[in-house]
Write an enzyme that holds these catalytic residues in place. Structure first.
Site, short mmCIF file in Angstrom:
data_model
loop_
_atom_site.label_atom_id
_atom_site.label_comp_id
_atom_site.label_asym_id
_atom_site.label_seq_id
_atom_site.Cartn_x
_atom_site.Cartn_y
_atom_site.Cartn_z
N GLU A 37 -1.95 -3.48 -11.49
CA GLU A 37 -3.29 -3.94 -11.88
C GLU A 37 -4.04 -2.86 -12.64
OE1 GLU A 37 -2.63 -5.81 -7.72
OE2 GLU A 37 -2.51 -3.80 -8.56
N ASP A 243 0.96 -14.68 -2.52
CA ASP A 243 1.72 -15.37 -1.48
C ASP A 243 0.75 -16.11 -0.58
OD1 ASP A 243 1.18 -13.51 1.06
OD2 ASP A 243 1.50 -12.21 -0.67
#
Length: 275
Positions: A37, A243
């Protein structure tokens, strides 16, 4: 008083006022837990410059018309708190935006969706108050009073984040079972919880939903939020789901992490450019 004395008096007065005034140009801080990121944000910087503080690399530059400083906190609450404290002390940013991946705990969300945190809480903190009463609220060492259970997002940053969503070109999320088609990203404002554990259990997800009405769980956000709250710095946490924090989390994170990281970075960059 002579002209020379008046000049010296004026200069000293001006310097005193300047020293007591806030810096004339403030910086926006962008933090991420993982390297991916942070790298995605850093590669967009113009005129990047690096500075190492206690071994942690901070990179300054510009995004649009905003001066920014970017850093990777590392995984876990202690690492996040340490990096945030160094950041606030050295750069004194006007605001902090924290981004990264998370596990989804809201059954309506799927990997690849994004949660903008309206509030952040520690889900693994239990202690005793000064009155020896059980509490899940942390203690502010500066005021010696209990912090709120939920650290609220800065209202201005939260509002602006929701406003720029429609202009962001998110990557489509690949469908399961090897299908080549994709689905659009869903972005919602919700509750994010933090703990020093990678959650991969349906029963734990049910507990987080019951106790906190959590929409996402991760390992750094509340630590960053607590430091910012205690230091009086506006904060917004943005998490892209990799997830569903269930038994398949370890497999899903490998499949969805790249897309989740890119989409999270896209939203952060759009937000910064719109400030």
């Amino acid at each position: 008083m002579t002209t020379r004395a008046l000049t010296i008096f004026f200069l000293l007065t001006t310097l005193t006022i300047y020293a007591q005034s806030p810096p004339p140009h403030r910086i926006t801080a962008l933090l991420g837990a993982f390297g991916a990121e942070v790298a995605l944000v850093k590669q967009t910087l113009s005129n990047p410059k690096s500075l190492s503080l206690n071994g942690i690399e901070f990179t300054t530059g510009r995004i649009g018309n905003q001066d920014v400083v970017v850093a990777e906190t590392g995984i876990g609450k202690v690492n996040a708190a340490m990096t945030t404290t160094l950041l606030l002390h050295h750069f004194q940013p006007q605001r902090v935006i924290f981004t990264g991946i998370a596990g989804g705990t809201n059954p309506d969300l799927q990997p690849g969706d994004i949660v903008i945190g309206s509030q952040i809480a520690h889900h693994d903190f239990n202690s005793l108050s000064m009155m020896a009463e059980p509490t899940t609220r942390t203690l502010n060492p500066l005021t010696k009073t209990l912090n709120p259970l939920y650290f609220r997002a800065d209202s201005i940053l939260l509002k602006r984040a929701t406003q720029v969503i429609t202009g962001v070109q998110f990557e489509g999320i690949p469908l399961a079972n090897g299908q080549l088609s994709t689905r659009p990203v869903r972005v919602m404002v919700g509750t994010i919880v933090t703990g020093d554990q990678f959650v991969s259990s349906a029963s734990k997800v049910a507990q987080l939903r019951a106790d906190f009405k959590a929409d996402a769980t991760e390992m750094e956000g509340a630590a960053v939020a607590q430091v910012c709250y205690q230091m009086g710095t506006p904060l917004l946490v943005i998490r892209s789901l990799s997830d569903r924090a269930d038994a398949e989390a370890a497999v899903a994170i490998r499949a969805f992490y790249p897309t989740a990281a890119r989409n999270s970075a896209k939203l952060v960059l759009a937000l910064v450019k719109g400030l």
